[in-house]
Design an enzyme around this catalytic site. Structure first.
Site, PDB file in Angstrom:
ATOM      1  N   ASP A 236       0.728  -1.326   0.063  1.00 31.79           N
ATOM      2  CA  ASP A 236      -0.029   0.030  -0.183  1.00 31.79           C
ATOM      3  C   ASP A 236       0.714   1.233  -0.060  1.00 31.79           C
ATOM      4  O   ASP A 236       2.024   1.349   0.381  1.00 31.79           O
ATOM      5  CB  ASP A 236      -0.964   0.103   1.218  1.00 31.79           C
ATOM      6  CG  ASP A 236      -2.091   1.192   0.972  1.00 31.79           C
ATOM      7  OD1 ASP A 236      -2.136   1.622   0.041  1.00 31.79           O
ATOM      8  OD2 ASP A 236      -2.665   1.249   2.184  1.00 31.79           O
ATOM      9  N   GLU A 237       0.269   2.272  -0.433  1.00 28.70           N
ATOM     10  CA  GLU A 237       0.983   3.613  -0.582  1.00 28.70           C
ATOM     11  C   GLU A 237       2.381   3.480  -1.271  1.00 28.70           C
ATOM     12  O   GLU A 237       3.363   3.803  -0.644  1.00 28.70           O
ATOM     13  CB  GLU A 237       1.321   4.248   0.745  1.00 28.70           C
ATOM     14  CG  GLU A 237      -0.036   4.411   1.588  1.00 28.70           C
ATOM     15  CD  GLU A 237      -1.069   5.515   0.870  1.00 28.70           C
ATOM     16  OE1 GLU A 237      -0.720   6.206  -0.171  1.00 28.70           O
ATOM     17  OE2 GLU A 237      -2.329   5.895   1.472  1.00 28.70           O
ATOM     18  N   GLN A 267       0.369  11.952  -5.382  1.00 26.49           N
ATOM     19  CA  GLN A 267       0.175  12.226  -3.876  1.00 26.49           C
ATOM     20  C   GLN A 267       1.359  11.692  -3.308  1.00 26.49           C
ATOM     21  O   GLN A 267       1.528  11.547  -1.965  1.00 26.49           O
ATOM     22  CB  GLN A 267      -0.990  11.344  -3.511  1.00 26.49           C
ATOM     23  CG  GLN A 267      -2.498  11.819  -3.969  1.00 26.49           C
ATOM     24  CD  GLN A 267      -3.670  11.239  -3.096  1.00 26.49           C
ATOM     25  OE1 GLN A 267      -3.695  11.580  -2.058  1.00 26.49           O
ATOM     26  NE2 GLN A 267      -4.121  10.053  -3.657  1.00 26.49           N
TER      27      GLN A 267
END
Length: 763
Positions: A236-237, A267
């Site tokens: 994730d991320e 982001q």
């Protein structure tokens, strides 16, 4: 059905499984693309957590992997818990077998426990926290006979963290980087630091991944075991991974290559703490034959907000690209508002919040997101004055911060030498040779004589209770405090505060610190000096601080959210205020000076994150003038304002704030700049700007120009009011004008004291 695998049923069709029914087409594709490397490029608000957790559940339901054969890594314990809870809702008790679901550090620690001896440790090793890391670094510095006042333990710890984020052991650090600390001694100190950790049977957080890398690279059999075990990997991320995390993942994925990375290059905003946006940008090169699936349907924001955000981020060159869309109603356009100065900005946002309350919004629906923490002070004070409950996220409130409390302790001790709490806080901060033993002596004298610590200090200097070095330090401290107390009688409070912070060495202490928090602390100290400058007496300022520092209780209507843009990532709010969109604030001058184009693109990504936090209403503001760290300067609107697409933006004009201000982006075309600094212009395509002078403007200056559009704010003309005149204000009531500056009045109101107001707001 919890825990059962549908593929055990002869007629089971995994493409029509019930857990897929609520997914959109792209989310479903991301779940079903189970084999080989997959990049799930998930835009803001596109439901990536649902897609990720459903993918995990799908692997278990279809029998592709047992729970212990899946590696799932996140960045925070909160994200790991949420992922586990969501998977449990789909597969039931089967989630308990997912022992390799957690943060990078938690999983790396598990592996290191099993193979600690291969890293020179015992399996019972201790993981030290940040405070112990700094303390250990100080010991290493002292042992090397290096001046710890100049080269701090916190600074060394930060440099070592930077190397570990890149996966570098001491032997792999480039020789020229030794000069990152202590005039070329950096690598030697790193070696000594690691040797000390080994002796203590300890590891810091950076070691967890670095030791894993060392073990894997030097022991192919151990690496092969984990490569075989982890049949599927989910990350994730991914845009926030650093080099060490990237290398760790690549090593583990080489066997099965079933790695799914979820992230959004738009982001990536944590470059300052080691994140490498290049990791996600080169995913397809790192993993041949990778499938890239874009999640572009947004469930959070209106089309206007998404259009503004997409237009803004499109100016970045280093991005994979995607187009967010939504089925929500169009909603209101992004509002852009120019104001005369920062004080007006805080006032107007406060008024907007009260207006939203009157329409039925709860305060928790509203968020003020700033680029830097020093910007919070103006809003905190305004909210306190209005009685608006608020919460600061990601750190303490302005007057509760370490550096603010330290500075206030100096000022309080000058005002009240009997203040033992202030004395204790700053007598040895920064370090001035007064150790624990000397301070114990002072406390003993104070108790025995029933006197304050400052008096006890004078008594100690008349005795033989202190060693010579401590005596010299204490003499200097007492003499300096006495001199500052004399200066306070004649010196302006802001000048005194600046003098104290400089002469005490407190500012120098943070300048020498290599801590990533140091620049922000210096900004907060400058903001504090600016706050002091608004008061005529030191007593008045300190009394003001005591009042605004009272607990801000939740009234039951929630609390306004106040935080930095970095802290807001992953959150969402119906109404978002984005103040301070001016050059040198946002984008940050410091960032641009240090990293140039790469920093500009990260700053733009941060602006994109800010806009996409808004669900229904996004309101951007910038000031024509801003008092930054005690000095007035003409403020130039951020280039990001120009990059917002016209069709998604509405420029709002406040009555009385602009002379002949535009109410529409296209209403002016001339560019008349005053007080240009060296006639320097930014030469970006489609726009140009004059750099601001470091003084308050005296004539009108346009605030926004780009692609043929300009918003102007004129300087105040001559006011019709005069000093001594009695006036009425809708909010503050009756008062007497004490000074007139253009159209700005200072009025001593009968019930709320002196306030600065625009003359059009009084009768």
């Amino acid at each position: 059905m919890a825990g059962a695998r549908p593929n055990s049923t002869p007629n089971f069709d995994e493409k029509t499984a019930p857990y897929l029914k609520d997914l959109n087409e792209d989310q479903r594709a991301a779940v079903l693309a189970t084999e080989g490397p997959v990049l799930m490029l998930a835009g803001a608000g596109t439901g990536k957590t649902r897609a990720l957790t459903t993918r995990l559940a799908h692997l278990l339901f279809t029998g592709r992997a047992q729970p212990w054969q899946i590696l799932a890594v996140t960045f925070t314990n909160k994200a790991a818990r949420e992922m586990k809870e969501r998977i449990a809702g789909l597969v039931g008790d089967g989630v308990e077998g997912m022992k390799w679901l957690g943060t990078f550090h938690a999983i790396a620690a598990q592996i290191l426990r099993r193979h600690a001896e291969l890293a020179g440790l015992k399996s019972s090793f201790t993981i030290i926290d940040a405070d112990d890391q700094v303390r250990l670094a100080k010991q290493v510095i002292e042992a090397a006979n290096i001046d710890e006042k100049r080269w701090t333990g916190r600074g060394l710890a930060a440099v070592i963290d930077g190397w570990k984020n890149r996966g570098l052991i001491p032997e792999k650090v480039p020789a020229n980087e030794a000069y990152h600390f202590a005039d070329g001694k950096g690598i030697a100190l790193y070696k000594a630091y690691q040797a000390r950790l080994t002796m203590l049977n300890a590891a810091d957080f950076g070691d967890l991944l670095v030791h894993n890398l060392t073990i894997f690279q030097n022991n192919t059999d151990v690496l092969a075991t984990y490569q075989e075990r982890f049949r599927y990997m989910l990350v994730d991320e991914y845009q926030d991974t650093n080099v060490a995390q990237y290398l760790w993942l690549r090593l583990l994925a080489q066997k099965h290559k079933n790695i799914c990375c979820v992230g959004d290059d738009d982001q990536s905003i944590y470059g300052w703490r080691g994140a490498e946006v290049e990791n996600i940008l080169r995913f397809e090169k790192d993993f041949a034959g990778a499938t890239v699936i874009r999640l572009e349907r947004n469930y959070r924001s209106t089309p206007s907000i998404l259009g503004a955000a997409s237009g803004l981020i499109s100016a970045n060159q280093d991005r994979l690209g995607k187009t967010l869309w939504t089925e929500l109603d169009e909603g209101e356009k992004v509002k852009v508002r120019g104001v005369w100065d920062g004080e007006e900005e805080a006032r107007l946002i406060g008024d907007d919040i009260e207006s939203e309350q009157s329409k039925g919004r709860t305060l928790s629906d509203l968020a003020v997101l700033v680029r830097a923490s020093f910007q919070m002070r103006a809003f905190e004070e305004r909210f306190n004055m209005l009685g608006l409950a608020y919460r600061v996220v990601g750190g303490p409130r302005f007057y509760e911060r370490e550096e603010t409390r330290d500075a206030l302790s100096y000022l309080r001790l000058i005002r009240s030498p009997d203040n033992d709490l202030a004395f204790d806080r700053i007598v040895n901060k920064p370090k001035r040779g007064l150790g624990d033993k000397a301070l114990q002596t002072l406390h003993k004298i104070a108790r025995a004589q029933s006197v304050p610590l400052m008096v006890a200090s004078r008594l100690a200097l008349e005795s033989d209770d202190l060693h010579a070095s401590a005596r010299r330090s204490l003499v200097n401290f007492v003499d300096t405090m006495d001199r500052w107390s004399r200066d306070a009688k004649d010196m302006a409070p802001a000048d005194l505060a600046e003098l104290v912070l400089e002469e005490s060495g407190y500012i120098e202490m943070w300048k020498n610190s290599k801590s990533p928090q140091a620049p922000g602390k210096l900004d907060n100290l400058k903001e504090l000096i600016q706050a002091v400058s608004e008061f005529d007496t030191l007593e008045g300022y300190l009394d003001h601080v005591a009042l605004v520092s009272e607990l801000n209780e939740d009234s039951g209507d929630g609390q306004v959210w106040l935080m930095t843009l970095h802290a807001a990532k992953g959150l969402e709010f119906p109404v978002v205020f984005l103040p301070g969109w001016e050059e040198e604030i946002f984008p940050s001058k410091r960032s641009l000076d240090e990293k140039g184009k790469a920093a500009l693109e990260e700053e733009r990504r941060l602006a994109y994150v800010g806009v996409t936090r808004a669900e229904e209403s996004c309101r951007i503001s910038f000031a024509a003038n801003r008092q930054i760290f005690g000095r007035w300067q003409t403020a130039v609107p951020s280039r990001f304002v120009d990059e917002l697409p016209e069709e998604h933006v509405e420029v709002v004009s406040e009555p009385g704030l602009y002379g002949n201000a535009a109410t529409d982006l296209a209403s002016h075309s001339s560019f008349e700049a005053t007080k240009l600094k060296d006639d320097a212009y930014y030469d970006n395509p489609g726009w140009r700007r004059a750099r601001a002078a470091k003084s308050r403007p005296t004539t009108g200056a346009p605030l926004l120009e780009g692609r043929g559009k300009t918003v102007s704010v004129s300087a105040p003309g001559k006011s019709k009011y005069k000093k001594g005149q009695r006036v009425f204000h809708q909010k503050f009531g009756y008062g007497i004008i004490s000074s007139v500056e253009g159209q700005k009045l200072t009025v001593d109101f009968e019930h709320s004291g002196p306030k600065k107001v625009i003359d059009t707001f009084v009768d």
